[in-house]
Write an enzyme that holds these catalytic residues in place. Structure first.
Site, PDB file in Angstrom:
ATOM      1  N   CYS A   7     -43.485  45.841  39.638  1.00 27.43           N
ATOM      2  CA  CYS A   7     -43.176  45.293  40.955  1.00 27.43           C
ATOM      3  C   CYS A   7     -44.077  45.956  42.006  1.00 27.43           C
ATOM      4  CB  CYS A   7     -41.725  45.508  41.394  1.00 27.43           C
ATOM      5  SG  CYS A   7     -40.529  44.791  40.283  1.00 27.43           S
ATOM      6  N   GLU A  56     -55.835  47.371  18.163  1.00 23.04           N
ATOM      7  CA  GLU A  56     -56.178  46.858  19.496  1.00 23.04           C
ATOM      8  C   GLU A  56     -56.464  45.347  19.439  1.00 23.04           C
ATOM      9  OE1 GLU A  56     -55.980  47.508  22.461  1.00 23.04           O
ATOM     10  OE2 GLU A  56     -57.558  46.460  23.549  1.00 23.04           O
ATOM     11  N   LYS A 105     -49.846  44.537  34.918  1.00 22.55           N
ATOM     12  CA  LYS A 105     -50.985  45.430  34.666  1.00 22.55           C
ATOM     13  C   LYS A 105     -50.557  46.894  34.666  1.00 22.55           C
ATOM     14  CE  LYS A 105     -55.439  46.174  34.283  1.00 22.55           C
ATOM     15  NZ  LYS A 105     -55.919  45.973  32.914  1.00 22.55           N
ATOM     16  N   LYS A 116     -54.402  42.475  21.506  1.00 22.88           N
ATOM     17  CA  LYS A 116     -55.046  41.511  22.412  1.00 22.88           C
ATOM     18  C   LYS A 116     -54.569  40.088  22.086  1.00 22.88           C
ATOM     19  CE  LYS A 116     -56.312  43.470  25.088  1.00 22.88           C
ATOM     20  NZ  LYS A 116     -56.373  44.891  25.199  1.00 22.88           N
ATOM     21  N   GLU A 176     -50.768  39.647  23.118  1.00 20.03           N
ATOM     22  CA  GLU A 176     -50.440  39.586  24.540  1.00 20.03           C
ATOM     23  C   GLU A 176     -51.055  38.380  25.231  1.00 20.03           C
ATOM     24  OE1 GLU A 176     -51.664  42.965  26.952  1.00 20.03           O
ATOM     25  OE2 GLU A 176     -53.519  43.166  25.864  1.00 20.03           O
ATOM     26  N   TRP A 235     -41.572  41.946  38.770  1.00 17.37           N
ATOM     27  CA  TRP A 235     -41.601  41.915  37.312  1.00 17.37           C
ATOM     28  C   TRP A 235     -40.154  42.176  36.893  1.00 17.37           C
ATOM     29  CZ3 TRP A 235     -40.433  45.275  33.252  1.00 17.37           C
ATOM     30  CH2 TRP A 235     -40.911  44.891  31.998  1.00 17.37           C
ATOM     31  N   HIS A 278     -48.524  48.360   0.581  1.00  9.92           N
ATOM     32  CA  HIS A 278     -47.181  48.930   0.718  1.00  9.92           C
ATOM     33  C   HIS A 278     -46.240  47.998   1.471  1.00  9.92           C
ATOM     34  CE1 HIS A 278     -48.654  52.644  -0.980  1.00  9.92           C
ATOM     35  NE2 HIS A 278     -49.659  52.607  -0.124  1.00  9.92           N
ATOM     36  N   ASN A 296     -38.343  48.817  43.319  1.00  9.55           N
ATOM     37  CA  ASN A 296     -39.165  48.889  42.114  1.00  9.55           C
ATOM     38  C   ASN A 296     -38.564  49.965  41.229  1.00  9.55           C
ATOM     39  OD1 ASN A 296     -41.200  48.956  40.216  1.00  9.55           O
ATOM     40  ND2 ASN A 296     -42.664  50.037  41.512  1.00  9.55           N
ATOM     41  N   GLY A 297     -38.292  49.622  39.954  1.00  9.50           N
ATOM     42  CA  GLY A 297     -37.698  50.607  39.050  1.00  9.50           C
ATOM     43  C   GLY A 297     -36.332  50.140  38.577  1.00  9.50           C
ATOM     44  N   ARG A 320     -48.927  43.937  39.480  1.00  8.67           N
ATOM     45  CA  ARG A 320     -47.749  44.715  39.066  1.00  8.67           C
ATOM     46  C   ARG A 320     -46.613  43.831  38.590  1.00  8.67           C
ATOM     47  NH1 ARG A 320     -46.225  49.498  40.763  1.00  8.67           N
ATOM     48  NH2 ARG A 320     -47.927  50.914  41.140  1.00  8.67           N
TER      49      ARG A 320
HETATM   50  O1  M6R Z   1     -52.709  51.805  32.756  1.00 10.90           O
HETATM   51  P1  M6R Z   1     -52.490  52.267  31.340  1.00 10.90           P
HETATM   52  O2  M6R Z   1     -53.766  52.447  30.601  1.00 10.90           O
HETATM   53  O3  M6R Z   1     -51.631  53.482  31.271  1.00 10.90           O
HETATM   54  O4  M6R Z   1     -51.708  51.086  30.659  1.00 10.90           O
HETATM   55  C1  M6R Z   1     -51.217  51.210  29.358  1.00 10.90           C
HETATM   56  C2  M6R Z   1     -50.772  49.890  28.804  1.00 10.90           C
HETATM   57  O5  M6R Z   1     -49.745  49.349  29.589  1.00 10.90           O
HETATM   58  C3  M6R Z   1     -51.921  48.869  28.734  1.00 10.90           C
HETATM   59  O6  M6R Z   1     -52.990  49.360  28.005  1.00 10.90           O
HETATM   60  C4  M6R Z   1     -51.412  47.554  28.086  1.00 10.90           C
HETATM   61  O7  M6R Z   1     -51.098  47.783  26.756  1.00 10.90           O
HETATM   62  C5  M6R Z   1     -52.432  46.444  28.265  1.00 10.90           C
HETATM   63  N1  M6R Z   1     -51.760  45.224  28.601  1.00 10.90           N
HETATM   64  C6  M6R Z   1     -53.223  46.179  27.048  1.00 10.90           C
HETATM   65  O8  M6R Z   1     -54.127  45.146  27.197  1.00 10.90           O
END
Ligand code: M6R
Length: 610
Positions: free
Chosen positions: A2, A483, A605, A487, A490, A74, A506, A98-99, A27
């Site tokens: 947020c 990774e 983000k 990607k 998400e 959010w 396994h 926020n929180g 955010r």
């Molecule tokens: O700002 P940060 O690097 O601490 O963020 C960590 C994760 O939230 C961030 O890498 C998230 O996994 C991304 N959406 C990945 O693309």
């Protein structure tokens, strides 16, 4: 997450708040709203969906007052909808939050018992009820916030206004960031600097458990117990970059393409090309003293940053022979970790504001152990708190999916591991210079893998038909497999799992059939042959292979439906090359499915809640 903004001043509050919310939209973007003084009262406008919806609704709405608050959400408690959007208004008190209020169930029950009419499903509205009730007794917005704070549990920040006090804003921070910009005749409170710097560079950092009271042009800072605090306003240096797509359809594609430049840019401050040595002075004046005492490193991070930490583990252990452990920040502090002063705690975070990473860092600091950050956003909470710091230096990353921050982290981890290797005499002068040379010469190799953009553009239609994706790799390629899967998950909302190639038998091998794509990351290195055997096992069960290997590797080519060749590089740098095609693949599959690549559903983000 947020984004929150509060403004008092001579400018049109609607414009300042909306420009702040635009800067903070990364955010959270499921709904947004503002509450601004107008003709003796407060007018509130809220909308479900992205900020542009609210913008549309506000087009012909004018406000006469000087003060207002805004929010981009959010969702935590309550679905994304207009009724759950902030600000929440109760008896003239409007609040953005926020929180998380952890004891919201008890508060809600008490409020309901005493006849409160609750309009939303949020924990935030309950705080507005408590403040509105308290205000009737205290007749002071500031005092009513002080009275309510002891009743609230959790990590949260709030910004509050009341119809009765048209020049006042009261804000409280405990956890999610909050800053005050002190302008000429104006005060602006916001979650991040980005929302403030177009108006002023004079910043007051609000720490946890502090309250800020804006009263017109004046402001005062208090502890949560009401004790006045004196703190210097800092004049910050800030080069505001313009968030522009520069002809690319999405920020993410632009950021993928920026990587040859941003990787070189990340390196630049740490390499002395004339002397062919690393320059680490900018980490801290005490860097040598701290690092020479380190006998173990624990890397703490979340998401993509966690995967870069995993690569760092291989790099530092191989090049510097220092034992490294990698920890998920969300797990770290809840298992009572044994924190040692001879261990360096390295926090990796693009934003420098990830709640779990910050909480882990605070715990380490409480124990007096040395801390280091690898982060992108300067002056973020992480950046301001640690002993040693390196910057990703990749400019703003706007796409929610992290790309260029990841590759910048990887090159910096190469630099750091090389430096430690030399410091600990695990690399001799010749090896040290050779490794620096490789690192310096590396960025232009990334150009070659960007050519896979057109390949994935044309194969996206075919790829999106797979029922699932299994990403596999070994050694430094294992985190790249993780990774790559993240990607795709998400961005394209498809089933994708990252696995160590050696672990397949396994369990995950049971998933394999003709509808399952196997994405194998296997550049030529010391585990290549092992990965190849694992790939044969997958092929024997019908898996359709997309292989990423070095140059024209005939053995892998034979097994693959699609073979993507990487230029020859040192093992320590292969992860940077290998991840780029995976970024492009996720981008194009998502785009071909018609999804919002830059702002995928349910994400934000900067993850500033636990
Ligand atoms: O700002 P940060 O690097 O601490 O963020 C960590 C994760 O939230 C961030 O890498 C998230 O996994 C991304 N959406 C990945 O693309």
């Amino acid at each position: 997450m947020c984004g929150i903004v509060g403004y008092y001043g001579h400018q049109n509050p609607k414009n300042v708040i909306m420009s702040g919310l635009k800067a903070l939209e990364y955010r959270g973007y499921d709904s947004a709203g503002v509450a601004i003084f107008d003709k003796g009262g407060v007018k509130r406008v809220r909308a479900e969906g992205k900020l542009e919806k609210l913008e549309g609704q506000l087009k012909n709405v004018n406000f006469t007052g000087h003060t207002g608050i805004g929010h981009t959400r959010w969702a935590t408690h309550g679905i994304p909808s207009e009724r759950n959007a902030h600000p929440h208004t109760v008896d003239g008190v409007s609040l953005v939050h926020n929180g998380i209020i952890e004891n919201y169930v008890e508060i809600k029950n008490e409020l309901l018992k005493s006849g409160a009419k609750i309009q939303s499903d949020t924990d935030s509205e309950l705080v507005a009820h408590l403040i509105a009730r308290s205000l009737k007794k205290t007749k002071s917005l500031l005092k009513s916030v002080f009275a309510v704070l002891p009743k609230l549990k959790g990590a949260f920040s709030i910004v509050v206004i009341s119809e009765e006090y048209p020049d006042e804003i009261v804000a409280f921070k405990n956890g999610p960031p909050l800053l005050l910009g002190v302008g000429k005749g104006e005060n602006i409170i916001a979650s991040d600097l980005q929302a403030i710097v177009p108006y002023t560079k004079n910043i007051l950092y609000i720490e946890d458990n502090e309250v800020i009271h804006v009263d017109g042009k004046e402001y005062a800072l208090y502890s949560h117990k009401g004790k006045k605090i004196k703190r210097k306003v800092e004049k910050i240096q800030w080069n505001q970059e313009k968030a522009e797509k520069q002809g690319y359809p999405h920020f993410m594609l632009k950021e993928i393409y920026e990587q040859p430049r941003t990787v070189a840019q990340a390196l630049q401050p740490y390499v002395d090309l004339e002397k062919m040595q690393l320059k680490m002075e900018s980490l801290s004046p005490k860097y040598e003293d701290i690092l020479s005492k380190v006998n173990r490193i624990v890397v703490v991070a979340c998401g993509t940053s966690y995967y870069s930490g995993m690569v760092g583990e291989y790099l530092i252990e191989k090049l510097a022979k220092i034992p490294v452990e990698i920890e998920l920040a969300s797990e770290f502090r809840y298992r009572q970790p044994i924190i040692s002063k001879s261990t360096l705690y390295l926090f990796i975070s693009q934003s420098g504001e990830t709640a779990d990473t910050i909480a882990a860092m605070k715990l380490v600091k409480e124990h007096g152990a040395p801390t280091m950050a690898l982060c992108n956003v300067r002056l973020s909470t992480l950046d301001r708190s640690v002993d040693l710091k390196m910057y990703m230096n990749c400019d703003s990353e706007i796409g929610v999916a992290s790309t260029k921050a990841f590759t910048s982290s990887l090159i910096l981890l190469n630099v750091f591991a090389t430096y430690l290797g030399y410091l600990k005499q695990e690399l001799n002068q010749k090896e040290y210079v050779e490794q620096i040379r490789r690192i310096v010469d590396f960025p232009s190799l990334i150009d070659k893998v960007l050519a896979y953009n057109s390949f994935f553009k044309s194969t996206a239609e075919q790829l999106k038909k797979f029922k699932g994706f299994l990403y596999i790799g070994r050694g430094v390629s294992y985190p790249i497999a993780l990774e790559g899967a993240l990607k795709l998950k998400e961005l394209a909302y498809m089933h994708a799992e990252g696995y160590s190639a050696g672990e397949m038998k396994h369990g995950p091998i049971a998933l394999i059939d003709k509808k399952m794509a196997i994405v194998v990351v296997a550049p030529e290195d010391d585990v290549f042959e092992k990965t190849l055997s694992n790939l044969e096992e997958a092929c024997a069960r019908g898996g359709q292979v997309i292989a990423i290997g070095t140059e024209q590797n005939e053995k892998m080519k034979k097994l693959a439906l699609h073979y993507l060749s990487l230029p020859q590089a040192h093992w320590s740098l292969n992860p940077i090359l290998a991840v780029v095609p995976l970024q492009l693949m996720a981008y194009h599959v998502s785009d071909s499915l018609g999804y919002d690549v830059d702002q995928p559903r349910n994400l934000a983000k900067s993850v500033t809640v636990e």
